[in-house]
Enzyme design. Structure first.
Site, PDB file in Angstrom:
ATOM      1  N   ASP A  38       3.118   8.426   3.076  1.00 33.75           N
ATOM      2  CA  ASP A  38       2.374   9.554   2.729  1.00 33.75           C
ATOM      3  C   ASP A  38       1.078   8.963   1.960  1.00 33.75           C
ATOM      4  O   ASP A  38       1.983   8.910   0.460  1.00 33.75           O
ATOM      5  CB  ASP A  38       2.967  10.690   3.269  1.00 33.75           C
ATOM      6  CG  ASP A  38       1.446  11.872   3.063  1.00 33.75           C
ATOM      7  OD1 ASP A  38       0.564  11.816   3.564  1.00 33.75           O
ATOM      8  OD2 ASP A  38       1.714  12.584   4.254  1.00 33.75           O
TER       9      ASP A  38
HETATM   10  C1  BGC Z   1      -1.424  13.420   5.241  1.00 31.61           C
HETATM   11  C2  BGC Z   1      -1.426  12.476   6.111  1.00 31.61           C
HETATM   12  C3  BGC Z   1      -2.833  11.535   6.150  1.00 31.61           C
HETATM   13  C4  BGC Z   1      -2.754  11.227   4.397  1.00 31.61           C
HETATM   14  C5  BGC Z   1      -4.142  10.749   4.635  1.00 31.61           C
HETATM   15  C6  BGC Z   1      -2.125  12.976   3.443  1.00 31.61           C
HETATM   16  O1  BGC Z   1      -2.010  14.448   2.798  1.00 31.61           O
HETATM   17  O2  BGC Z   1      -0.256  13.864   5.165  1.00 31.61           O
HETATM   18  O3  BGC Z   1      -1.111  12.957   7.238  1.00 31.61           O
HETATM   19  O4  BGC Z   1      -2.699  10.682   7.000  1.00 31.61           O
HETATM   20  O5  BGC Z   1      -2.489  12.312   3.886  1.00 31.61           O
HETATM   21  O6  BGC Z   1      -5.037  10.922   4.658  1.00 31.61           O
END
Ligand code: BGC
Length: 717
Positions: free
Chosen positions: A231
């Protein structure tokens, strides 16, 4: 020309390999020009495309290119429609191709452990089977277009509070039966190109460094052969991550990751074989994206909007319809009340925030559909805050938190002079979002007070709800109709009009339990934990598994939803009533539309272990089919059940196991409304006999073989 990843790895220098393991920037993978390795773009997801061409962020703050905003995960799962979610996925895939996006980040398959989780609007269900089916079909749809997915957030990312480092303490059985089973099913059925690991720790180790999760379970047990990406910002120590099975750190670490990996390999702390495996997996995904790139793809925005409208109507759940107040007649005076009718809430805040092509106004669509014989009046009823309030500290406030009595009085006057009032209410954007959890399940006072005031002057009251997760409904007795629309995407306004006037027949079913109050929820006492730990003390008793066991009176149960027609169930048959554990059993049931309009029914199958030696939920969902029936039409629905439908996760063997004994197969239209049942016996090959010095004679004599042995032994002495 197809490129061979293994061969390319052998041509790469240590530095090049290390460089590939971190992003080039916020959304793109690194490129290695010398070897012609180009970068691919990944971007959010999941219910539409958030491609940022300018400033990048992972909170949905900066603009993204216009895209179709489909209903969010909570809504899509309420359709219980595999084909629909696959079709939505396919359409998102087409939009990715048109924007040269190689991987779209989603679906989000975390289980709704508590209704308070701020991101529940993005997640699918409280049930792992339903989660797995919907996630698998979303993935199938996107990937059919040659675009990759990234099922997220792996794993046990069930709250926003301290999400970056909270330690989710989950026992092994609960982890597999509840929190991993949806991922497992999606991975096995649809092979997502990538899996995104979560920010949090799981049982003491960051998910991004969790070898058990990323390697032992995901790869070795489930056979995942794609790449694991972090993530955004989930990597803590890149070398530990690579050793544990992570392949890509996102976003870019601006050279820091590369340096650490090179040092670790040179000093022998990280084996070059592990790095090679990682790079090979990454290259396979990168090459796949390029091999499947179509180039010059365009799409018809209005067609995609049409699908968004259809999806929104198939997701909505009709919760109440006393005296068949719905569908509305297209005549008389209809008071439409509430700012959501002109300014709909159709998606949630955070990384999934999409910049839609267009947004349907429910009021305009109602006017369009109602035609000339109906007189539509509108009153604002409450004033919504501005979305920027999301970023405020005082997040749980919104202008509509405090009742605006001037607006309420005006709305009541309109309602009183009308034949029917339709109140648009729910949760304003600031009440739920990525980044923080809710603290309660109430709607703003401004919405509750409005509904109460309208109910006093107009008994023909319909409430249309827009919210990403369950709310308490103190006014439920006073509303004749309640339509739950969740966050239904850019075309929800049109879908609401279709449903209100019967152009579409509601066919969504709740993918989560609606409790009467927060204290009726399974982890009420433990959520969200302290600064460091979140203890999953409720174990496997999540959602309806808890409410069933405790006999809790609910607002609306899991699987529930009404239609403008009725269905009759009959003739349940099993092709066998006694099976060996590796056999399959076919269950069929007849369902007939006994009303006067066409409609869709979701036939649900649950399994109940009648006499297992381990603690099991009262019943668990193991099958469902959504069918469409014309008036008086009857169809036979067939389910096929294998070992897994009867199994529990046995920690003694670290695998799924079935016990010999009786099970009940239950068929019904919700977790509370079981209509047909049939007992079957399953014979397991496995017989565990862990007799010890503390085993009682009573226990031994329950087992015929042990009894014989004891008798023989006693004879000998
Ligand atoms: C989120 C993800 C997301 C990523 C990119 C993170 O903060 O948890 O779900 O895909 O950011 O934006």
């Amino acid at each position: 020309m197809k490129r061979n990843a293994t061969e390319i790895v052998s041509q790469m220098t240590l530095e090049e390999k290390a460089r590939l393991c971190s992003g080039r920037d916020f959304w793109n993978t690194a490129e290695i020009q010398r070897l012609g390795i180009k970068s691919i773009m990944m971007t959010d997801g999941p219910h539409g495309l958030r491609k940022q061409s300018g400033f990048a962020d992972h909170l949905g703050i900066n603009k993204s290119n216009p895209a179709t905003c489909f209903p969010t995960g909570a809504a899509l799962a309420s359709s219980w429609d595999r084909k629909l979610i696959e079709n939505v996925g396919k359409t998102i895939g087409v939009e990715c191709q048109s924007e040269n996006v190689g991987i779209v980040l989603g679906p989000a398959a975390n289980i709704k452990r508590s209704p308070l989780c701020g991101r529940n609007f993005e997640y699918l269900s409280e049930d792992p089977y339903l989660t797995g089916e919907m996630a698998a079909h979303h993935i199938k749809g996107v990937q059919s277009q040659g675009v990759g997915t990234s099922i997220k957030h792996f794993a046990a990312n069930n709250q926003e509070f301290r999400r970056m480092y909270i330690n989710a303490k989950v026992d092994e059985r609960t982890l597999h039966e509840i929190y991993l089973a949806g991922f497992e099913s999606a991975v096995k059925q649809s092979q997502p190109w990538t899996v995104m690991c979560a920010y949090n720790k799981l049982n003491g180790t960051y998910c991004s460094e969790n070898k058990y999760l990323l390697n032992d379970v995901l790869r070795e047990k489930w056979g995942f052969d794609g790449a694991v990406i972090s993530d955004w910002g989930a990597v803590n120590e890149i070398t530990d991550s690579i050793a544990a099975g992570l392949d890509l750190e996102m976003p870019s670490s601006h050279g820091a990751g590369e340096k650490k990996i090179v040092e670790a390999v040179e000093s022998g702390r990280l084996s070059e074989e592990a790095l090679n495996r990682t790079v090979e997996r990454l290259l396979k995904v990168i090459f796949k994206a390029f091999d499947n790139q179509k180039g010059n793809v365009t799409y018809d925005i209005s067609q995609h909007h049409k699908l968004a409208r259809k999806a929104a109507s198939e997701c909505a759940v009709l919760l109440k319809n006393e005296g068949n107040i719905l569908p509305l007649k297209k005549r008389g005076k209809i008071a439409v009340i509430g700012e959501f009718a002109v300014n709909p809430r159709y998606q949630g805040g955070g990384s999934s925030h999409i910049n839609p092509h267009k947004i349907d106004s429910p009021l305009d669509e109602i006017k369009k559909l109602a035609g000339e014989k109906a007189d539509i009046l509108f009153a604002q009823g409450y004033k919504l805050g501005n979305e920027a309030a999301l970023m405020d500290d005082n997040r749980l406030s919104d202008e509509s938190s405090n009742p605006n009595y001037k607006l309420i009085d005006e709305a009541a006057r309109f309602a009183e002079s009308s034949d029917v009032a339709v109140v648009f209410a729910g949760l304003p954007a600031s009440f739920e979002s990525e980044g923080y959890d809710r603290q309660h399940m109430s709607m703003p006072d401004g919405h509750n007070e409005l509904i109460k005031a309208i109910a006093e002057v107009q008994k023909n009251l319909v409430v249309v709800l827009s919210n990403g997760s369950p709310v308490e409904m103190p006014w439920i007795q006073n509303a004749k109709g309640v339509l739950e629309c969740y966050l239904g995407g850019e075309a929800v306004g049109g879908a609401i009009a279709d449903l209100l006037f019967g152009e579409a027949n509601p066919c969504g079913r709740l993918a989560e339990t609606f409790p009467q109050k927060l204290s009726d929820t399974p982890c009420y006492l433990f959520f969200p934990g302290d600064e460091k730990n979140s203890e999953y003390c409720e174990g496997i008793f999540v959602g309806y598994r808890y409410c069933d066991a405790k006999g809790i009176k609910l607002l609306f149960p899991f699987g529930y939803g009404l239609s403008y027609t009725q269905f009759a169930y009959s003739d349940m048959r099993c092709d066998k009533i006694s099976i060996a554990e590796n056999d399959t059993i076919k269950v069929s049931v007849k369902v007939k539309n006994i009303g006067n309009v066409a409609g869709k029914e979701v036939v649900q199958l649950y399994i109940s272990d009648m006499a297992g030696s381990v603690l099991r939920p009262v019943k668990e969902l193991k099958g469902f089919e959504k069918i469409e029936l014309q008036p008086h039409e009857e169809k036979t629905v067939v389910f096929e059940l294998g070992k897994r439908a009867f199994a529990f996760y046995d920690t003694e063997i670290s695998d799924w196991s079935v016990e010999t004994g009786s099970f009940e197969i239950l068929v019904g239209r919700s977790a509370e409304e079981i209509l047909l049942r049939q007992e079957v016996t399953v014979h397991s090959a496995e017989k565990k006999q862990n007799y010890t010095i503390n085993t009682t004679f009573g226990e031994l004599f329950e087992d015929a073989e042990a009894t014989d042995r004891v008798k023989a032994f006693l004879k000998d002495i």
